[in-house]
Write an enzyme that holds these catalytic residues in place. Structure first.
Site, short mmCIF file in Angstrom:
data_model
loop_
_atom_site.label_atom_id
_atom_site.label_comp_id
_atom_site.label_asym_id
_atom_site.label_seq_id
_atom_site.Cartn_x
_atom_site.Cartn_y
_atom_site.Cartn_z
N SER A 185 1.00 -1.28 0.03
CA SER A 185 -0.06 -0.03 -0.07
C SER A 185 0.97 1.22 -0.03
CB SER A 185 -0.95 -0.12 1.15
OG SER A 185 -1.91 1.09 0.95
N SER A 186 0.71 2.18 1.00
CA SER A 186 1.70 3.01 1.01
C SER A 186 3.10 2.64 1.29
CB SER A 186 1.41 4.09 2.42
OG SER A 186 2.46 5.10 2.42
#
Length: 305
Positions: free
Chosen positions: A149-150
């Protein structure tokens, strides 16, 4: 609070709870330890290290970058296969911990982080690798990065800002390098247009964005492995298609002529498409934002299994 951030955090909220039950079932040769006072560290990113008893000078090192709302400890627990494989292969694992307390995401938005030696989060993370090499004599050639994700966004940013450092990268549910760039230069800014797959560019335009992060560099680029679910409603599937375009241009592979396409591999519902040894995409049909991470597949792609 950033737009959609509460939804993103809810989507991954179950991960730390799963981590504890998994860790209790495992016995590792070492423990995850903080590394106090490493420097230079321009954005004050805490550093944690897993150094297996099997590690020897010259062995590989992997930078493992967590998701929004996560932490170094949660990432360690949520990927129990990784320290197990590190024990088997003597791999040094670096786990950074986001310094952004509001959301615990990574800054993939500011000019500083999107610039080689720009002094942003990306610089601090790269300096962790330098520290591991100087302190523990980890390999200067066998250096890898992966994230979720991030952390997957940061994985692609690092591949663009420090292509001279990383040999290969694996990004689970991310976006192209530069997609989250903030027009106002804000640090750790949420970009809803990128998250919703509204930023569409040609392969060359994306490639130029990545190359502009280190314009003086013209040598080998990190090989890239990209994972994404078609039902991802946090970072839409279109972001995967844009990332594929970006790295196809950076790595100079032809998307029209894959070397291999395998349906239902490595498991049911996944389609793996390979473009030589340079670019691999793994698409999960009907899978949402929490794409199941496959450490055996990733380390095999890295070439260290």
């Amino acid at each position: 609070m950033k737009p959609n951030l509460s939804f993103l955090l809810a989507a991954i909220a179950s991960l730390p709870m799963l981590a504890f039950s998994r860790v209790l079932e495992r016995r590792y040769s070492s423990t995850l330890e903080p590394v106090p006072g490493f420097s230079p560290n321009p954005t004050n990113v805490p550093m944690y290290l897993y150094k297996p008893t099997s590690f020897k000078a010259g062995n590989p090192v992997i930078l493992v970058v967590h998701y929004c709302g996560g932490s170094a400890q949660a990432m360690f627990g949520n990927l129990p296969d990784l320290p197990t494989l590190a024990d088997e292969r003597g791999i040094l694992l670096i786990y950074p911990d986001s310094p952004h307390l509001e959301d615990h995401c990574w800054d993939v938005s500011s000019k500083e982080t999107l610039t080689h030696d720009g002094g942003g989060d990306s610089t601090s993370l790269k300096n962790m690798v330098d520290y591991a090499q100087a302190t523990y004599k980890a390999s200067e050639e066998l250096v890898y990065v992966m994230g979720i994700s991030s952390g997957a966004m940061m994985t692609q940013v690092l591949s663009a800002t420090y292509p001279n450092v990383f040999r290969a990268a694996a990004a689970y549910s991310g976006v192209p390098a530069g997609c989250f760039a903030s027009p106002t230069g804000l640090v750790d800014a949420w970009n809803p247009d990128c998250a919703q797959g509204k930023i569409i560019k040609t392969a060359k335009e994306w490639g130029d964005i990545a190359r502009a992060m280190y314009p003086q560099y013209s040598s080998r680029r990190p090989r890239m492995q990209l994972f994404h679910g078609t039902a991802d409603d946090v970072l839409l599937y279109q972001d995967h298609l844009e990332a594929v375009k970006q790295w196809s241009d950076v790595l100079q592979v032809d998307l029209e002529t894959p070397t291999s396409v395998r349906d239902n591999w490595p498991s049911q519902g996944l389609t793996t498409t390979e473009y030589g040894n340079e670019l691999v995409r793994v698409v999960g049909n009907g899978i949402g934002h929490n794409f199941p991470a496959n450490m055996t597949l990733t380390l095999d792609f890295f070439g260290i299994l």
